[in-house]
Design an enzyme around this catalytic site. Structure first.
Site, PDB file in Angstrom:
ATOM      1  N   GLU A 516       9.920   4.905  -0.546  1.00 45.21           N
ATOM      2  CA  GLU A 516       8.476   4.969  -1.434  1.00 45.21           C
ATOM      3  C   GLU A 516       8.604   5.844  -2.663  1.00 45.21           C
ATOM      4  OE1 GLU A 516       4.620   3.925   0.024  1.00 45.21           O
ATOM      5  OE2 GLU A 516       5.526   4.007   2.202  1.00 45.21           O
ATOM      6  N   GLU A 797       3.211  13.551   7.604  1.00 44.33           N
ATOM      7  CA  GLU A 797       2.227  12.355   7.094  1.00 44.33           C
ATOM      8  C   GLU A 797       1.292  12.395   7.989  1.00 44.33           C
ATOM      9  OE1 GLU A 797       4.304   8.802   6.504  1.00 44.33           O
ATOM     10  OE2 GLU A 797       2.460   8.177   5.324  1.00 44.33           O
TER      11      GLU A 797
HETATM   12  C1  BGC Z   1       1.828   6.396   1.407  1.00 43.92           C
HETATM   13  C2  BGC Z   1       0.618   7.090   1.479  1.00 43.92           C
HETATM   14  C3  BGC Z   1      -0.482   6.229   0.553  1.00 43.92           C
HETATM   15  C4  BGC Z   1      -0.778   5.050   1.424  1.00 43.92           C
HETATM   16  C5  BGC Z   1      -1.715   4.051   0.964  1.00 43.92           C
HETATM   17  C6  BGC Z   1       1.665   4.921   2.332  1.00 43.92           C
HETATM   18  O1  BGC Z   1       2.741   4.331   2.120  1.00 43.92           O
HETATM   19  O2  BGC Z   1       2.957   7.023   2.005  1.00 43.92           O
HETATM   20  O3  BGC Z   1       0.615   8.316   1.120  1.00 43.92           O
HETATM   21  O4  BGC Z   1      -1.424   6.808   0.101  1.00 43.92           O
HETATM   22  O5  BGC Z   1       0.541   4.398   1.569  1.00 43.92           O
HETATM   23  O6  BGC Z   1      -1.647   2.717   1.415  1.00 43.92           O
END
Ligand code: BGC
Length: 952
Positions: A516, A797
């Protein structure tokens, strides 16, 4: 003798005083004061601008303008009206002097005026402000470029002679500037020396519309004597055309192949200028980095090195190519393909924020041999950057592989959370260097604490001394520190700082390790008020907001969920999906920047984007028409601890309630922003909308008594902080209910991305800061200190990214470096240490610490636009039921000493910690600038706070 002085003089929000290649034609100026008398308030200033003869074509010499203005403004002061605009390449210096007086003195006589003498001058030089100044052409390699697989870095170069080189009257160089950018990421060299210290330049922007360029002073790198010079640039795919996005992602988001765009300008003493720009006379070859990817790391074959590829060819006529790789590899330099100027649809912008740099090196702490016999090195800190290898010796063709991960899982490298990112670098030795070989990647980064090393030549004796981690991020100045007497809370705060550093890498990202590393809007919307306390990141955020506006305009007012947008259009997140919080970033993030800087320009610049988002929010068609269309999907209180691993949106609090609460908050912010920008009609309209939405919210979600339909920590926290209760009585019920839920939950956290920034604040406003402290102190899973107890060195997270048995959470969303849940740091600053901005931009401070937990001291220090501000308190001692005039009281007492630092040209309101016996000082107290100490006696806070059992 008075030594008062202007401490720092800066242009705009730029990080350093002396600036090259800037964009603003009339940059504003800010200064801070040092050693001025206490209670200093400026009442007059004089700014002097000297325009220098940049072009050397002007023979008249420097021209001075100065404006003397009666004003107390010392931050973002306008460029003097008498001074002309900076045009391309224009160079000017500025200095300032000021007059002030003691704000507490009743006489405003001339004799009480303090004169602050002229500052040292600071210099600014404009970049290339108009497109016509660019002679460069976009150049790329001429060979086939397969879109479906990563390609090697490309080395571009041009050999050239200085004008009149070799002649007895060789012209002398007065200045040399390199203006450079790339579609891709680049590193430039001149005569074998790397230019500047940027990492992954030009950074990541919405390349289809906005491309940043850098400006470097390169005079010292040019060979003046011989006149033979080589200008070389390595270019790799980077964010421009490398693979990005989850579920395998895609390549070539912004274009098909990398390209270079550069212009070297040499100005001679006689005023003439020589320009060496990218064009069809350049040549290109594939470089030794045969793969350079953001997610999948870098692979480097030192056998393909071309020694001296960008070195000056002393004694050779310019233009001849003699360099070859060692071991007989003959590089085939080819003529570049020149594609003409950069299309006008792409704005070329001078660097608008601090670049990414290599900030710090970290030495390994432990060598681990895993059960499967693998060699792993632990750096003791989850960090973002890369691993450098130093002076290793081995045979030609030996391959060292470095695989990176944040955690160990079952005692082996834990790569599962990386999903489809293969965070592996490889170095193939050339084997012929007596002193050993050193290498570090140029075009990738990893989020990691552990590195597994395969193929290390020889035994592992030299391992720990031959590698180090290099921490990279946007080079933001640290503007804040927090500390207290509790070591775990200090570690928590440090973890917030580390997660911010790891995720502020050119753009604010969600995470730095897996597939990501994207600029998710919701994450920043929730974290920006905290981020701006810790680091000077407002320029970086502003650049990102400009991209947001550009992308949003292409989607009918709805910002994509990640900026720059690389999500496929046909995916859930890539399609135009209006969602609260993530979309609200368009309003809440500029607001956070405004609050931190006091600079209304950010609101002005983003205002259309803010308006467009609010207009684009889909509302209910019937009933509650001021609230969100309740049929839409929302991410809501993303990743609250009750959300199951496979459903991060499955929070306890209803997602539409969360969306509506944020809608009202967003409308409140819009009303304030409109008023600041003198858009009075808009301000009235948003106020009315917010009032209507509040009434509908109450009707939909709040019972007559004050309970919420979604009986959750997040629901009550938002209702309290966003002021959503119609009556004080209902609010009181809500406050009591929140306290009960938290106590019954054993002070464990129940909030996700949306509720976390507000939960402690809500408890504080409910009059139960003690319960907020209890949450902060809790180390049961889930809680903030649970991760600290489990050895975290960054914010995770999920509260339980690592489960209590030490295994890694099986969910897809299991990063160990996400800043969102670190937003609690703001409460530690504002409430525990007690330092807050009472006005946007810190012209006025509020100091109001709340003593709690078993803390015996707390301190926060922030570098405000006016200079350092501080609030610290320390318990000097406890005593039973008071002494002296406190004798006979019901509770144990504490004596505290408080230190408050108020920057010059600001004022502060101080509210002493609560307690009936704080009467030695009556609060609030108004303070002028200076360092102030107070001694107060308070009731010792009740601690610990008891939870309520299951049946309570
Ligand atoms: C991210 C998050 C993000 C979220 C929203 C994730 O994969 O790591 O921090 O805001 O997706 O869908």
């Amino acid at each position: 003798m008075c030594s008062q002085s202007i401490d720092v003089l800066r242009f705009e929000h730029y990080a350093v005083a002396h600036q090259l290649g800037t964009q603003a034609p009339r940059p504003r100026l800010s200064w801070t004061f040092a050693d001025v008398p206490d209670n200093f308030i400026q009442h007059e200033y004089e700014v002097e601008i000297t325009h220098h003869d940049v072009d050397s074509s002007a023979s008249s010499g420097p021209v001075r303008h100065s404006d003397k203005v009666a004003s107390s403004q010392s931050v973002l002061v306008p460029w003097p009206s008498s001074a002309s605009d900076l045009t391309s390449r224009a160079r000017a210096s500025a200095r300032v002097r000021a007059w002030g007086r003691n704000s507490r003195s009743s006489t405003a006589s001339a004799s009480s005026t303090v004169e602050v003498p002229w500052s040292e001058p600071v210099v600014i030089e404009a970049g290339l402000l108009e497109r016509k100044e660019w002679q460069a052409q976009l150049v790329s390699s001429p060979w086939e470029y397969p879109e479906d697989s990563p390609q090697p870095e490309e080395l571009f170069r041009k050999q050239f002679a200085l004008e009149s080189a070799g002649s007895p009257d060789q012209k002398k160089i007065k200045a040399a500037r390199l203006y450079i950018t790339a579609q891709g990421v680049y590193e430039a060299e001149i005569n074998g020396k790397v230019v500047g210290d940027h990492f992954l330049a030009p950074g990541w922007t919405e390349y289809r519309r906005r491309l940043r360029y850098q400006c470097f002073d390169v005079a010292e790198l040019l060979e003046q004597q011989q006149g033979n010079n080589t200008f070389g640039v390595r270019v790799a795919e980077g964010w421009f055309c490398g693979r990005l996005g989850f579920n395998g992602g895609a390549r070539c988001h912004f274009g098909e192949r990398p390209a270079l765009f550069a212009q070297l300008e040499i100005t001679y003493e006689d005023g003439s200028r020589q320009t060496v720009a990218t064009d069809d006379t350049w040549e290109v070859v594939k470089g030794p980095t045969f793969k350079a990817e953001i997610y999948d790391g870098e692979k480097y074959d030192a056998r393909l090195e071309i020694d001296g590829w960008s070195g000056s060819l002393v004694g050779q006529p310019a233009g001849q190519t003699t360099s070859a790789t060692q071991a007989g590899h003959q590089p085939k330099w080819e003529k570049v393909s020149a594609k003409g100027p950069l299309p006008d649809t792409v704005a070329l912008i001078a660097e608008e924020a601090e670049p990414v740099r290599r900030i710090q090196t970290i030495q390994p702490v432990k060598h681990i041999t895993t059960p499967s016999g693998r060699t792993v090195v632990d750096f003791g800190q989850n960090l973002v950057g890369y691993t450098r290898i130093k002076n290793i010796k081995g045979l030609r063709g030996d391959k060292v592989a470095l695989s990176h991960a944040e955690v160990m899982e079952k005692d082996e490298l834990g790569t599962r959370p990386l999903r489809k990112a293969d965070c592996r670098d490889e170095y193939i030795l050339r084997g012929d260097l007596a002193g050993g070989e050193s290498w570090e990647p140029r075009f990738t980064f990893h989020g990691y604490r552990y590195v597994q090393i395969d193929g290390w030549p020889g035994n592992n004796d030299d391992l720990l001394s031959s590698i180090e981690a290099v921490v990279c991020h946007t080079d933001m100045r640290k503007t804040g520190e927090f500390s207290c007497s509790n070591a775990q809370l200090n570690r928590l705060h440090e973890n917030v700082q580390w997660s911010m550093r790891g995720n502020f890498l050119s753009v604010p990202t969600d995470c730095p390790q897996r597939d990501e590393r994207l600029g998710w809007t919701g994450d920043l919307a929730m974290f920006s008020p905290t981020a701006t306390l810790l680091y000077k990141c407002t320029d970086m955020i502003r650049g990102w907001l400009r991209d947001l506006a550009v992308e949003q305009a292409r989607q009918g007012g709805v910002p994509p969920m990640v900026i720059p947008n690389v999500l496929p259009k046909n995916s859930v997140f890539g399609s135009v999906l209006p969602a609260a919080i993530w979309g609200d970033a368009a309003v809440l993030t500029p607001w956070a920047v405004y609050r931190a800087t006091g600079d209304a320009e950010v609101l002005r610049e983003q205002y259309q984007s803010m308006l467009d988002w609010v207009a684009a929010i889909p509302r209910n068609k019937t009933g509650n028409t001021h609230l969100w269309d309740a049929t839409l999907a929302q991410l809501g209180d993303w990743l609250d601890p009750s959300a199951p691993p496979e459903n991060p949106a499955g929070a306890k609090c209803d997602a539409i309630l969360v969306a509506d609460a944020f809608l009202i908050h967003t409308l409140d912010v819009m009303a304030q922003a409109a008023a600041i920008l003198s858009q009075t009609d808009d301000a009235a309209k948003f106020q009315a909308e917010a009032a209507a939405a509040r009434a509908e919210f109450a009707y939909e979600y709040i019972t007559a008594a004050g309970r919420l339909m979604s009986d959750s920590q997040t629901g009550y926290a938002l209702a309290i902080v966003f002021d959503l209760y119609p009556t004080a009585k209902q609010r009181q019920t809500g406050c009591e209910r929140l306290v009960r839920i938290v106590r019954r939950n054993g002070f464990r956290i129940g909030t996700g991305f949306a509720g976390t920034p507000y939960i402690c604040e809500a408890l504080t406003r409910a009059g139960r800061a003690d319960v907020a402290y209890a949450m902060l102190y809790c180390d049961e899973c889930p809680s903030w200190l649970y991760s600290v107890k489990m050895g975290a060195t960054t914010i995770w997270e999920r509260y339980d990214s690592m489960l209590p048995d030490g295994s890694v959470n099986p969910g897809e969303m299991t990063s160990f470096n996400h800043y969102a849940l670190g937003s609690v740091a703001r409460w530690m600053w504002e409430r525990a240490a007690g330092l807050q901005a009472a006005e946007p931009g810190w012209r006025r401070l509020r100091v109001a610490p709340i003593v709690g937990g078993d803390l015996t001291c707390a301190s926060a220090r922030h570098e405000t636009p006016f200079g350092p501000a501080e609030s610290s308190w320390k318990v000097l001692g406890d005593f039973e039921r008071g002494e002296g005039k406190d004798a006979g009281g019901a509770r144990e007492k504490q004596r505290l000493v408080m230190t408050v630092v108020v920057p010059p040209n600001t004022t502060a309101e101080v509210v002493f910690p609560e307690g009936p016996s704080s009467r030695e000082q009556t609060s609030p107290v108004e303070l002028g600038s200076g360092t102030h100490e107070f001694s107060v006696v308070i009731d010792k806070p009740g601690w610990p706070v008891e939870p309520i059992g299951m049946f309570g």
